[in-house]
Structures are given as structure tokens and as C-alpha cells.
Design an enzyme around this catalytic site. Structure first.
Site, PDB file in Angstrom:
ATOM      1  N   ASP A 147       0.842  -1.192   0.000  1.00 29.98           N
ATOM      2  CA  ASP A 147       0.000   0.000   0.000  1.00 29.98           C
ATOM      3  C   ASP A 147       0.882   1.249   0.000  1.00 29.98           C
ATOM      4  O   ASP A 147       1.990   1.224  -0.541  1.00 29.98           O
ATOM      5  CB  ASP A 147      -0.939  -0.057   1.227  1.00 29.98           C
ATOM      6  CG  ASP A 147      -2.263   0.625   0.969  1.00 29.98           C
ATOM      7  OD1 ASP A 147      -2.254   1.833   0.723  1.00 29.98           O
ATOM      8  OD2 ASP A 147      -3.317  -0.039   1.022  1.00 29.98           O
TER       9      ASP A 147
ATOM     10  N   HIS B  43      -3.673   5.999   3.629  1.00 32.60           N
ATOM     11  CA  HIS B  43      -4.365   4.817   3.114  1.00 32.60           C
ATOM     12  C   HIS B  43      -3.726   3.517   3.616  1.00 32.60           C
ATOM     13  O   HIS B  43      -4.406   2.613   4.093  1.00 32.60           O
ATOM     14  CB  HIS B  43      -4.343   4.889   1.587  1.00 32.60           C
ATOM     15  CG  HIS B  43      -5.215   3.911   0.882  1.00 32.60           C
ATOM     16  ND1 HIS B  43      -4.818   2.618   0.613  1.00 32.60           N
ATOM     17  CD2 HIS B  43      -6.467   4.025   0.386  1.00 32.60           C
ATOM     18  CE1 HIS B  43      -5.791   1.989  -0.037  1.00 32.60           C
ATOM     19  NE2 HIS B  43      -6.811   2.814  -0.184  1.00 32.60           N
TER      20      HIS B  43
ATOM     21  N   SER C 248     -11.128  -0.788  -0.821  1.00 39.46           N
ATOM     22  CA  SER C 248      -9.813  -0.780  -0.166  1.00 39.46           C
ATOM     23  C   SER C 248      -9.921  -1.156   1.302  1.00 39.46           C
ATOM     24  O   SER C 248      -8.990  -1.730   1.854  1.00 39.46           O
ATOM     25  CB  SER C 248      -9.218   0.634  -0.200  1.00 39.46           C
ATOM     26  OG  SER C 248      -8.535   0.852  -1.390  1.00 39.46           O
TER      27      SER C 248
END
Ligand code: NAG
Ligand code: NAG
Ligand code: NAG
Ligand code: NAG
Ligand code: NAG
Length: 772
Positions: A145, A219, A549
Site C-alpha cells: 500500500d 491509506h 480498499s
């Protein structure tokens, strides 16, 4: 003599032409780009002692005078064989003709598919998955990620032993604001892969990102803490969703591979991250990202890396994408593809109109300045003559029309923060976002710039009608900072979650299942905004965001717990357990609905159903698969020997009599009828992982216009791990080009344990009729 001279001259001319064209090929005006080169490793000429010498010589050979020692970006040897390198397009073409080269593809991009959850999933119940799996302490989850914020309390190793699994070979890489002391017994590895990104975009700038495993965006911190974050009591975002934040596998070890930079992921980096993670010894991989195009599996770097991981026994979970109702990604059958659903947590912020009518909205904004005040209301579309002003896109609003008013904007996929910025720049005082999807879109707005709330399509239409029929429309947004738990109908498959059919292999049903992906609270970087757009200095240690996600690491965490409880299970067995035990009903005991249609969600929206962790621990039977099955599947797609070798690394000769893609021993069924093929017969083999002796009885719910005949109707097992095979015959009752036909149909095949257990092993059936 004369003739010979003549020939020599011709030869000379040809040589000069060749030299001229080579010179041309390497002339300065030809752009240099990165390519991924797939190799047949067994073809290495003997005079090279190592593969890297062979690969380097190939780069030299095709680069001529331009040969650059830094042209090689990565060498790959674990999940695939080959390398990535900076080449001219002529060089790349020349590379393809070298013996042993299987294919050369230009490097490409992937995209990110942007605490109460464990309770909602039932993980905490007394005999739940958590206690039985020791919270996953002996399992390593690899996260690819945007990196990690190591100071987050979610990565504290308090209470964890230092007994990191012995096979672990990873490391904690040093880089900007990151060194080995940032790893511990929770975060056991952190690495970064930036060569592909920098070859494409230039060196990472300090203002863009940290050139290290540190996460500038948030994220990656969010997804890794979702999969395996430690327990953090009292976590919240500005007081919303206050409670204990914890990942799914709270004691699993985390290894983070930063492969996305400034929110773009370059596939040579992603592949290098997968390669390193598998070589380091992770047990599971979670990738909340997907390639941008629809390409065959041999051209899909995530599919290629994932098959290499599966071969080493590593479970791979990927997000389905946020392009709902269209375009599902990560559809290879060896990947577990996860769509997004809602949880039962709401952030109510209703809109009250001048006529006293109130409409439910949802917001994470806590700015109460408008909660009591009635302000003029205007629709973006009427506040401007510009195109797309209804969506309040940048530069579309006329400040004279919106100053001091509440602005209603239509909401398309993405771009929420930007809309708040557009409205505020134009002088607006508040914002109402109107979802364009049919049922409630439960994802809350979070503009952080001005009071804002989000309403569903119907409420948006009422508010627009009110504005049409009222001379001076007024409104109040009641952003009161409430969190309401347990009232909303949930789970619901959220509108943005990408749907099937699978465009690469239509006979493999995708997504595989859905998991929470809306308004998920998890760790953050400590900053409100990575982009610098917003000058908000409040600290954000936890954040609430939405996307498939967020769903993907939920499933990775649950798979980690199952792995811990059943160390001998293959990735396919774990996936089968997750799928066949999944839930079809919501917290109101109604079928899980689809927020696009407001009807029960079908298998193209939610695959087998909603992840149901405790049931997945004891599925009774599993549909197991190994590498040989995937090779047969690739043969059934009619891929060439070279294309199959890109994926499997081994030379393969396909049998003359090929199976169909739908014959893969998959836990779901996708049948495509065509005009001259209205009958499909296939087989499945189940393995008894439940008690023994045990007996299962078949039950079928046939899709409309289809007969489903299963033989035998009873499966009896006397031992654990015993296998049994059954045949399924699908017969269309209508012609495939029948104009009155339904285009699609859905049903299911169930095996119910009637002796030795109580499990129900359920496989969804999706039917499509094609007219050619
Ligand atoms: C690593 O970083 C920490 C925190 O930034 C710092 O205190 C420590 O001195 C650094 N260690 C080394 C070996 O550079
Ligand atoms: C509002 O009025 C416009 C123009 O008269 C019309 O096109 C639109 O459909 C109306 N909207 C609603 C929601 O009534
Ligand atoms: C593969 O080729 C065979 C023979 O031409 C054909 O019948 C089959 O439909 C093809 N399969 C796929 C998945 O394209
Ligand atoms: C490739 O061959 C090796 C050695 O025979 C085998 O162990 C491996 O499983 C094969 N891999 C695939 C993907 O077929
Ligand atoms: C077309 O479908 C209808 C029912 O959906 C059926 O009554 C009719 O017989 C079908 N026609 C053909 C040619 O299959």
C-alpha cells in the site's frame, strides 16, 4: 570475381543499413520508458554464471551505446522470472526476439481502491474466531500500500511475544524519517519500492512523500491497521465513532511494503513488493489496489504476482474496485476478490428545509455553526450556466450566486473533499451532497471545510423540487456530531462496489464475497490532509474512510485467523471456507440488499455473500485447488505456451482435450449459455474438513428457466480430508437468443450436513444467456 564483389557490396549496404537503423534506434530523440520483461529462466546460456548477468547483458545488447548501469530496475525471481528495465521502444522490441524472452510489456499503473467492525462481524463472541485462533499471533500479514505510520498506537507490540515466526526473513528499511527502530514485534517488517515510480515520474520530492516506508497519505496505515492493528481503546475521529479501534487479527504480525507513491502505484514496484513479501515469508498478502486496464491474466502484474504467491502457499486478498455498478478488477481465480458493504454505524446530520420538512443526511463534520440557522439554499446547476455545475466541479460555481448560501451538489463517484473546497472558495456557507444512487448511500461526507451532509437520491429530488416551487428556499444542516450504532439496516452492498460479470474469464464468478467497506474507523498518519489542500491543523490519529480498499484488509485479517486455526489449509481452502459459509441475510433477517437497485443483492454484486468469520472457521467441506488446477484453467482459456509460462514460470504443454474455464474446482458457479450450447455439465470435488463420519444432502435452488441436476444427491464421509466428487448439469429451458428470456438468472447449490455436523456449504450459481 565480379559477382563476388557485387555480393560484398550488397552485404556492406545491408550492414550499413542495419548499423544505421541501430544508430537510429538509440538516437537521443527516442524516449526511454520502463518495461517488464518476462523470462524463461531455464534458457540461460551456460556462460553466464548468474541470471542477473544474463539479464544485464540483454539490456546492454539492446541499448547499444546508450547502455546505462541504472537501466535495470528490479530483478524478479520468486513470484515471476524476469526483470524490469528502462529501454527504448526499439530496444524493447529487440528484447522480445532474444531466446528465452517470453514477453516484454510496458510498465503500467495500478490504482488504490480508496472499530466497531469486529463487533459487527461477531468476532468477539465467546466461541468466536478470535479466541480459537489466538488472535493470529503466529501469522504474518503482508500489506502492499502507501506505507505505514509506525508511531500509531495500532502498531504497538504491547502484549505480543518476541517469538516472531522463525521463517521470517524480512527487514526494516531505512529511509526518510524511518529507521530500524520503527519496527517492533507487531510491525516486523517495512520496506519500500520506488524505482518504477521514479523512472516514470522522477525522484520523489520531500513535499510529495517520504522516500521510505513511512506513509504520507494515510491509506496504507488505515488498511494495515484494519487487517492486523493492535487494540486501541478510546480511538475516534474528532469524537465520532468513539470506542476501541482494533484490527481483525489483533495479534498477527505485520509487514508493510510501500509500493504506492503520491497515490499512484507503478506495477514494476507492485510486483517487486509482492516478490519481496513472498521471499520474506509472509503468510498472507492484502492489496487494496488494482491495475487500471482490462487485460488477460498474463498481462496483469497483480494476477501474475498473486499466482507466484499462491504457489508458495500465500493467501492473496484484493479489492474489487470502486467502479460500481461496473468494472470489477482483480478477477483471477487464485485471488480472493472483495467487494464492499455497509456496517450498522451511522453519522446522522439531517437537512431541515424552510417548509419544516426534514431529510436524513449523513456527515462526519462536527461544525455546528449552521445547526440552528436557516440559510438560503441554491442548486449548483442554477448557480451557474457552466456545464457540470450540478456536480459543483472546480470553477463551475458563480460566487455571486452562492455567497453565504447552502449549496446542493450532485455527487458522482469520488471527489468529495474537492467539492467542499469548490463551494467554500465560491463563498458558500454549507453543502448538501445528493447521491446519484437509488437507495441510501450510507457513506458519510467528510469535507472538513464547511458544514456538509450527504443525502440519498430520493431526498435530493425532494429538495430540488422544493427549490423549484419556492421563491426563497431555505435550509438548515444539523451537523450534530452523533454516532448511531445498531439502527441502520446492514450490511447493504454499497453502490460504489464494483460488480461482475468477470470480463476476463466470464465463467469465474466475481466478486468472491463482500466485507465492510463504508465509514471504517482505522489508524491514520496524524495529519488531516496529505494533499496540503486543507489548512486544518487538527491531529487525526484515526480516520473514517470508505472503499473496497477497506473491505480487502478485513478479509485478509479474517483469513489470517483461519490460517492460524488451520495451519495446513491451502489458500484455496481458506477462500472456500470464507465463501461457502458467508451470510445472505442482514441484521433485520431480510436478504442483504443492493444499494443500487434497492432489491436483494445478486451474486454479481456480492459473490457468495457477506463474510461470516465464525462460520468460516468450521465450513464442513472445502473446494480445494492447487497449482495444477490453475494451470489447467489457463489452458482452458486457450492461452499460448509462452503466456502460460509468464504466469507459472514453468514450461507447460496443455492437454489436447481441454477443460472449460468453468470446470475449475471453484466454490461458485458461473454458467454462460450460447445459442448452440444450452447444456453445461461440470464437476466439483469437495474435501471433508469437518467431523467424521458425516453425511451431506444436496439441495438446489434453480435459477429461473434453468434445470440444475446434481448427482449424487448424498455425500458420505468416513474420514477427515476424504474427498468426494459430484456432477452438475445445467440445462437452459429457453433458447439463448430467446427475445423474452431473462438475461441473467441466479440460484444456489447447497450441501447440508445431516449427520456429524450442522454446516451448510453453499455455492452461488449465476447464469448468463449470450446471443453469440
Ligand atoms: C531512528 O529514529 C528515531 C526516531 O526518529 C530516533 O530517535 C533514533 O535516534 C533513530 N535511530 C537511528 C539509529 O538513527
Ligand atoms: C425543476 O425545474 C426544472 C426546470 O423547470 C426542471 O427541469 C426540473 O425537472 C425540476 N426539478 C424537479 C426536481 O422538479
Ligand atoms: C478455446 O478454443 C476452443 C477450440 O477452438 C473453443 O471451443 C473454446 O471456446 C475456446 N475457449 C475460450 C475460453 O476461448
Ligand atoms: C514449476 O515446477 C516446479 C518444479 O517441478 C514445481 O515445484 C512448481 O510447483 C511448478 N510451478 C508451477 C506454477 O507450475
Ligand atoms: C422463450 O422463452 C419463453 C419463456 O420465457 C418460452 O415460453 C418460449 O418457449 C421460449 N422460446 C424458445 C424458442 O425457447
Amino acid at each position: 570475381m565480379e559477382t563476388k564483389t557485387c555480393n560484398c557490396a550488397i552485404v556492406f549496404v545491408i550492414i550499413s543499413l542495419v548499423l544505421a537503423s541501430e544508430a537510429l534506434a538509440t538516437s537521443d530523440d527516442e524516449e526511454i520508458k520502463s518495461y517488464i520483461v518476462y523470462m524463461d529462466k531455464s534458457m540461460k546460456p551456460d556462460h553466464f554464471s548468474l541470471h542477473q548477468h544474463w539479464y544485464a547483458s540483454m539490456i546492454d545488447r539492446v541499448s547499444g551505446s546508450k547502455s546505462d548501469p541504472a537501466a535495470m530496475l528490479y530483478m524478479y525471481d520468486t513470484v515471476m522470472h524476469g526483470f524490469s528495465a528502462k529501454l527504448t521502444s526499439t530496444g524493447a522490441q529487440a528484447m522480445e526476439n532474444i531466446d528465452g524472452c517470453l514477453a516484454v510489456f510496458p510498465d503500467s499503473l495500478s490504482r488504490l481502491h480508496t472499530t466497531r467492525t469486529p463487533d459487527f462481524l461477531g468476532l468477539n463472541s465467546i466461541d468466536g474466531l478470535w479466541p480459537q485462533s489466538h488472535y493470529g499471533e503466529d501469522v504474518i500479514v503482508g500489506l502492499l500500500d502507501t506505507g505505514v505510520w509506525p508511531e500509531s498506537k495500532s502498531f504497538s507490540d504491547e502484549g505480543l511475544t518476541s517469538r516472531v515466526p522463525a521463517k521470517w526473513k524480512g527487514e526494516c528499511e531505512v529511509g526518510s524519517d524511518f529507521n530500524a527502530s520503527h519496527c517492533n514485534n507487531k510491525l516486523i517488517g517495512a520496506r519500500y519500492f520506488v524505482k518504477g515510480y521514479e523512472a516514470m515520474y522522477g525522484r520523489i520530492d520531500k513535499k510529495e512523500d517520504y522516500r521510505s516506508p513511512r506513509d504520507a497519505d494515510g491509506h496504507g496505515t488505515h488498511t494495515s491497521s484494519t487487517a492486523a492493528g493492535s487494540e486501541v481503546p478510546g480511538a475516534s475521529l474528532f469524537g465520532f465513532a468513539r470506542g476501541t479501534a482494533r484490527g481483525i487479527a489483533t495479534k498477527a504480525r505485520l509487514a508493510v511494503y510501500k509500493v504506492c507513491w503520491a497515490v499512484t502505484c507503478v506495477n514494476s514496484d507492485v510486483l517487486a513488493g509482492m516478490e519481496a513479501a513472498v521471499a520474506d515469508g509472509v503468510d498472507l498478502l492484502s492489496l487494496s489496489l488494482g491495475i487500471v486496464d482490462d487485460v488477460p491474466y498474463y498481462h496483469d502484474t497483480i494476477a501474475i504476482g498473486a499466482l507466484g504467491a499462491i504457489e508458495k502457499g500465500v493467501f492473496v486478498s484484493c479489492s474489487a474496485g470502486n467502479a460500481g455498478p461496473y468494472a470489477i478488477f482483480n478477477t483471477a481465480p487464485w485471488i480472493t476478490t472483495v467487494g464492499a458493504s455497509t456496517i450498522d454505524r451511522e453519522f446522522p446530520a439531517p437537512v431541515v428545509l424552510g417548509n419544516g420538512k426534514s431529510y436524513m443526511g449523513s456527515s462526519l463534520d462536527k461544525d455546528k455553526t449552521l445547526a440552528k440557522e436557516q440559510l438560503p439554499l441554491v442548486y449548483g446547476k442554477t448557480a451557474s450556466s457552466k456545464q457540470y455545475a450540478n456536480f459543483c466541479i472546480d470553477g463551475s460555481l458563480d460566487p455571486d450566486m452562492v455567497r453565504g448560501k447552502i449549496v446542493l451538489c450532485d455527487l458522482e463517484e469520488g471527489g468529495r473533499i474537492e467539492k467542499g473546497l469548490v463551494v467554500r472558495r465560491a463563498g458558500g456557507a454549507g453543502m448538501i451532497l445528493a447521491s446519484q444512487f437509488k437507495e441510501e448511500d450510507y457513506s458519510a461526507t467528510y469535507s472538513n471545510l464547511l458544514p456538509a451532509t450527504m443525502v440519498d437520491l430520493k431526498a435530493g429530488e425532494y429538495i430540488k423540487a422544493y427549490m423549484n416551487t419556492t421563491r426563497n428556499p431555505l435550509a438548515t444542516i444539523k451537523t450534530e456530531g452523533l454516532t448511531v450504532i445498531g439502527k441502520a439496516r446492514a450490511p447493504v452492498v454499497i453502490a460504489f462496489s464494483s460488480r461482475g460479470p468477470n470480463r476476463v474469464a466470464p465463467e469465474i464468478l466475481k466478486p468472491d464475497l463482500v466485507a465492510p467497506g463504508v465509514n471504517i474507523l482505522a489508524a491514520w498518519t496524524g495529519h488531516t490532509s496529505p494533499t496540503g489542500l486543507i489548512s486544518d491543523k487538527r491531529r487525526v490519529d484515526f480516520n473514517i474512510i470508505s472503499g473496497t480498499s477497506m473491505s480487502c484488509p478485513h478479509v485478509a485479517g479474517i483469513a489470517a485467523l483461519i490460517r492460524s486455526a488451520h495451519p495446513a489449509w491451502t489458500p484455496a481452502a481458506i477462500k472456500s471456507a470464507l465463501m461457502t459459509s458467508s451470510a445472505l441475510f442482514d441484521n433485520r433477517k431480510s436478504p442483504i440488499s443492493d444499494s443500487i437497485t434497492a432489491l436483494p443483492a445478486d451474486a454479481l454484486a456480492m459473490g457468495a455473500g457477506h463474510v461470516n468469520p465464525n462460520a468460516a472457521l468450521d465450513p464442513g467441506l472445502v473446494y480445494d485447488l492447487g497449482i495444477d488446477d490453475y494451470v489447467s484453467f489457463l489452458c482452458s482459456l486457450n492461452y499460448t505456451a509462452k503466456h502460460i509460462q509468464i504466469l507459472t514460470k514453468n514450461a507447460t504443454s496443455c492437454p489436447k482435450l481441454r477443460s472449460r474455464p468453468g470446470d475449475l474446482n471453484y466454490p461458485s458457479f458461473s454458467v454462460v449459455f450460447k445459442p448452440r450450447s444450452l447444456v453445461r455439465v461440470t464437476r466439483r470435488t469437495v474435501t471433508n474438513v469437518g467431523g467424521a463420519p458425516s453425511v451431506y444432502e444436496m439441495a438446489v435452488e434453480s435459477p429461473e428457466n434453468v434445470n440444475v441436476i446434481v448427482e449424487p444427491r448424498t455425500l458420505a464421509f468416513t474420514k477427515q480430508n476424504e474427498k468426494a466428487t459430484y456432477t452438475v448439469r445445467f440445462e437452459s429451458k429457453i433458447a439463448s437468443d430467446n427475445k423474452s428470456k431473462r438475461h441473467r438468472g441466479f440460484g444456489q447449490i447447497l450441501w447440508k450436513c445431516v449427520k456429524g455436523g450442522t454446516q451448510v456449504v453453499r455455492s452461488p450459481v449465476a447464469i448468463a444467456w449470450k446471443d453469440k
